[in-house]
Write a protein that holds these residues in place. Structure first.
Motif, PDB file in Angstrom:
ATOM      1  N   PHE A   1       1.191  -1.280  -0.072  1.00 14.27           N
ATOM      2  CA  PHE A   1      -0.232  -0.339   0.207  1.00 14.27           C
ATOM      3  C   PHE A   1       0.490   1.032  -0.227  1.00 14.27           C
ATOM      4  CE2 PHE A   1      -2.002   3.016   2.081  1.00 14.27           C
ATOM      5  CZ  PHE A   1      -2.867   3.568   1.579  1.00 14.27           C
ATOM      6  N   VAL A   2       1.701   1.342   0.528  1.00 15.34           N
ATOM      7  CA  VAL A   2       2.864   2.318   1.238  1.00 15.34           C
ATOM      8  C   VAL A   2       3.559   2.980  -0.124  1.00 15.34           C
ATOM      9  CG1 VAL A   2       5.095   3.416   2.316  1.00 15.34           C
ATOM     10  CG2 VAL A   2       2.884   2.539   3.765  1.00 15.34           C
ATOM     11  N   GLN A   3       3.793   1.083  -0.860  1.00 12.76           N
ATOM     12  CA  GLN A   3       4.804   1.874  -1.971  1.00 12.76           C
ATOM     13  C   GLN A   3       4.141   2.260  -3.189  1.00 12.76           C
ATOM     14  OE1 GLN A   3       6.302  -2.760  -2.091  1.00 12.76           O
ATOM     15  NE2 GLN A   3       8.447  -1.549  -1.067  1.00 12.76           N
ATOM     16  N   GLY A   4       2.761   1.610  -3.679  1.00 11.17           N
ATOM     17  CA  GLY A   4       1.840   2.018  -4.111  1.00 11.17           C
ATOM     18  C   GLY A   4       1.348   3.652  -4.158  1.00 11.17           C
TER      19      GLY A   4
ATOM     20  N   ARG B   1       2.657  11.983  -4.268  1.00 11.77           N
ATOM     21  CA  ARG B   1       1.523  11.852  -3.388  1.00 11.77           C
ATOM     22  C   ARG B   1       1.700  12.469  -1.848  1.00 11.77           C
ATOM     23  NH1 ARG B   1      -4.094  10.030  -5.681  1.00 11.77           N
ATOM     24  NH2 ARG B   1      -3.997  10.893  -7.794  1.00 11.77           N
ATOM     25  N   GLY B   2       2.910  12.998  -1.750  1.00 10.20           N
ATOM     26  CA  GLY B   2       3.705  13.260  -0.186  1.00 10.20           C
ATOM     27  C   GLY B   2       2.811  11.726   0.230  1.00 10.20           C
ATOM     28  N   GLN B   3       3.411  12.144   1.438  1.00  6.21           N
ATOM     29  CA  GLN B   3       3.627  10.967   2.591  1.00  6.21           C
ATOM     30  C   GLN B   3       2.774  10.385   2.932  1.00  6.21           C
ATOM     31  OE1 GLN B   3       5.656  14.016   5.268  1.00  6.21           O
ATOM     32  NE2 GLN B   3       7.948  12.248   4.948  1.00  6.21           N
ATOM     33  N   THR B   4       2.687   9.004   4.113  1.00  4.44           N
ATOM     34  CA  THR B   4       1.235   8.813   4.403  1.00  4.44           C
ATOM     35  C   THR B   4       1.913   8.851   6.031  1.00  4.44           C
ATOM     36  OG1 THR B   4       1.780   7.332   2.982  1.00  4.44           O
ATOM     37  CG2 THR B   4       0.492   6.622   5.023  1.00  4.44           C
TER      38      THR B   4
ATOM     39  N   ARG C   1       1.997   7.563   9.850  1.00 11.47           N
ATOM     40  CA  ARG C   1       3.131   5.675   9.980  1.00 11.47           C
ATOM     41  C   ARG C   1       1.814   6.117  11.071  1.00 11.47           C
ATOM     42  NH1 ARG C   1       4.477   6.770  15.508  1.00 11.47           N
ATOM     43  NH2 ARG C   1       5.008   8.935  16.201  1.00 11.47           N
ATOM     44  N   VAL C   2       1.152   6.185  11.620  1.00  7.16           N
ATOM     45  CA  VAL C   2       0.273   5.532  12.339  1.00  7.16           C
ATOM     46  C   VAL C   2      -0.857   4.839  12.033  1.00  7.16           C
ATOM     47  CG1 VAL C   2      -0.615   5.674  14.630  1.00  7.16           C
ATOM     48  CG2 VAL C   2       0.885   6.927  13.922  1.00  7.16           C
ATOM     49  N   CYS C   3      -1.567   5.350  11.090  1.00  5.82           N
ATOM     50  CA  CYS C   3      -2.979   4.733  10.374  1.00  5.82           C
ATOM     51  C   CYS C   3      -2.931   4.919   9.355  1.00  5.82           C
ATOM     52  CB  CYS C   3      -3.843   5.588  10.952  1.00  5.82           C
ATOM     53  SG  CYS C   3      -4.134   6.804  10.570  1.00  5.82           S
ATOM     54  N   LEU C   4      -1.323   4.677   8.761  1.00  6.30           N
ATOM     55  CA  LEU C   4      -0.986   5.358   7.090  1.00  6.30           C
ATOM     56  C   LEU C   4      -2.451   6.078   5.891  1.00  6.30           C
ATOM     57  CD1 LEU C   4       0.026   1.415   6.937  1.00  6.30           C
ATOM     58  CD2 LEU C   4       1.222   3.159   6.483  1.00  6.30           C
ATOM     59  N   CYS C   5      -3.017   6.713   6.458  1.00  9.10           N
ATOM     60  CA  CYS C   5      -3.898   7.209   5.820  1.00  9.10           C
ATOM     61  C   CYS C   5      -3.430   8.248   4.970  1.00  9.10           C
ATOM     62  CB  CYS C   5      -5.191   8.292   6.523  1.00  9.10           C
ATOM     63  SG  CYS C   5      -4.423   9.286   7.692  1.00  9.10           S
ATOM     64  N   SER C   6      -3.414   8.830   4.014  1.00  8.93           N
ATOM     65  CA  SER C   6      -3.398   9.972   3.548  1.00  8.93           C
ATOM     66  C   SER C   6      -4.165  11.274   3.262  1.00  8.93           C
ATOM     67  CB  SER C   6      -3.343   9.001   2.126  1.00  8.93           C
ATOM     68  OG  SER C   6      -4.391   9.037   0.848  1.00  8.93           O
ATOM     69  N   LEU C   7      -4.960  11.224   4.498  1.00  2.00           N
ATOM     70  CA  LEU C   7      -5.814  12.551   4.045  1.00  2.00           C
ATOM     71  C   LEU C   7      -5.410  13.292   4.800  1.00  2.00           C
ATOM     72  CD1 LEU C   7      -9.315  10.217   4.943  1.00  2.00           C
ATOM     73  CD2 LEU C   7      -8.389  11.553   2.690  1.00  2.00           C
ATOM     74  N   GLY C   8      -5.202  14.049   4.828  1.00  3.60           N
ATOM     75  CA  GLY C   8      -4.942  15.957   5.722  1.00  3.60           C
ATOM     76  C   GLY C   8      -3.701  15.861   5.716  1.00  3.60           C
ATOM     77  N   PRO C   9      -2.913  17.208   6.152  1.00  2.00           N
ATOM     78  CA  PRO C   9      -1.354  17.476   6.688  1.00  2.00           C
ATOM     79  C   PRO C   9      -0.950  16.427   7.556  1.00  2.00           C
ATOM     80  CG  PRO C   9      -2.715  18.854   6.966  1.00  2.00           C
ATOM     81  CD  PRO C   9      -3.699  18.186   7.025  1.00  2.00           C
ATOM     82  N   LEU C  10       0.127  16.296   7.455  1.00  2.00           N
ATOM     83  CA  LEU C  10       0.894  15.350   8.590  1.00  2.00           C
ATOM     84  C   LEU C  10       1.515  16.437   9.488  1.00  2.00           C
ATOM     85  CD1 LEU C  10       2.512  12.928   6.644  1.00  2.00           C
ATOM     86  CD2 LEU C  10       1.173  12.906   7.710  1.00  2.00           C
ATOM     87  N   SER C  11       2.054  16.387  10.301  1.00  2.00           N
ATOM     88  CA  SER C  11       2.382  17.036  11.450  1.00  2.00           C
ATOM     89  C   SER C  11       3.461  16.363  11.437  1.00  2.00           C
ATOM     90  CB  SER C  11       1.969  16.679  12.979  1.00  2.00           C
ATOM     91  OG  SER C  11       2.824  15.045  13.597  1.00  2.00           O
ATOM     92  N   ARG C  12       4.759  17.404  12.073  1.00  2.00           N
ATOM     93  CA  ARG C  12       6.451  17.052  12.429  1.00  2.00           C
ATOM     94  C   ARG C  12       6.868  15.650  12.638  1.00  2.00           C
ATOM     95  NH1 ARG C  12       5.334  19.826  17.047  1.00  2.00           N
ATOM     96  NH2 ARG C  12       6.643  20.200  18.333  1.00  2.00           N
ATOM     97  N   THR C  13       5.761  15.070  13.483  1.00  2.00           N
ATOM     98  CA  THR C  13       5.839  13.660  13.669  1.00  2.00           C
ATOM     99  C   THR C  13       5.872  12.526  12.590  1.00  2.00           C
ATOM    100  OG1 THR C  13       3.788  13.333  15.028  1.00  2.00           O
ATOM    101  CG2 THR C  13       6.668  14.164  15.953  1.00  2.00           C
ATOM    102  N   ASN C  14       5.522  13.065  10.702  1.00  2.00           N
ATOM    103  CA  ASN C  14       5.048  12.147  10.301  1.00  2.00           C
ATOM    104  C   ASN C  14       3.223  11.573  10.831  1.00  2.00           C
ATOM    105  OD1 ASN C  14       6.993  12.668   8.914  1.00  2.00           O
ATOM    106  ND2 ASN C  14       8.137  10.915   9.026  1.00  2.00           N
ATOM    107  N   GLN C  15       2.633  12.066  11.372  1.00  2.00           N
ATOM    108  CA  GLN C  15       1.435  11.213  11.949  1.00  2.00           C
ATOM    109  C   GLN C  15       0.401  12.139  11.556  1.00  2.00           C
ATOM    110  OE1 GLN C  15       2.202  10.793  16.005  1.00  2.00           O
ATOM    111  NE2 GLN C  15       0.865   9.632  15.893  1.00  2.00           N
ATOM    112  N   CYS C  16      -0.716  11.672  10.863  1.00  2.00           N
ATOM    113  CA  CYS C  16      -1.642  12.262  10.773  1.00  2.00           C
ATOM    114  C   CYS C  16      -2.236  14.021  11.763  1.00  2.00           C
ATOM    115  CB  CYS C  16      -3.296  11.698   9.458  1.00  2.00           C
ATOM    116  SG  CYS C  16      -3.997  10.234  10.833  1.00  2.00           S
ATOM    117  N   PHE C  17      -3.056  13.878  11.959  1.00  2.00           N
ATOM    118  CA  PHE C  17      -3.252  15.064  13.545  1.00  2.00           C
ATOM    119  C   PHE C  17      -5.088  14.643  14.118  1.00  2.00           C
ATOM    120  CE2 PHE C  17      -2.108  18.677  10.873  1.00  2.00           C
ATOM    121  CZ  PHE C  17      -1.289  19.302  12.180  1.00  2.00           C
TER     122      PHE C  17
END
Length: 119
Positions: free
Chosen positions: A81-84, A90-93, A95-111
């Motif tokens: 999924f992540v490789q695809g 389209r940017g990063q995913t 690291r917790v829920c692998l979602c691609s929605l919304g901006p990421l915080s500086r910890t690479n987690q969605c809000f």
């Protein structure tokens, strides 16, 4: 860790059929018996080296089939999924829920994930 893994049965069967091969054809090209291919397509566990050999037999000059693509476990599914997603550029995913929605915080987690961890 066990050397035996579940095979992605749907992908294995689809690839074999796309190539116009019977189970016996695939078995011969991979160097195994048709009984082993049947076991794999029915969801049996196979040794990692066996799965790798089957992946090699299914590979073509235009399409490389990898061990990871034929292994059916949560980690392999998440990796694919992540490789695809990354291949779409389209940017990063998250690291917790692998979602691609919304901006990421500086910890690479969605809000949403960051908020869940705080509670």
């Amino acid at each position: 860790m066990s050397r035996f893994r579940l095979v992605n049965t749907d992908l294995l069967r689809d690839l074999r059929v796309q190539r116009g091969w019977s189970q016996k054809d695939l078995a011969k090209k991979a160097g195994y018996t048709d009984r082993l291919v049947r076991k794999a397509e029915l969801g049996g566990k196979l040794d990692v080296e066996t799965i790798r050999n089957i992946a090699e037999a299914l590979s073509t000059p235009h399409e490389t089939i990898t061990l990871d693509s034929l292994i059916h476990d949560n980690l392999s599914i998440a990796k694919r999924f992540v490789q695809g997603y990354d291949s779409l550029g389209r940017g990063q995913t998250c690291r917790v829920c692998l979602c691609s929605l919304g901006p990421l915080s500086r910890t690479n987690q969605c809000f949403r994930s960051a908020a869940r961890e705080r509670h």
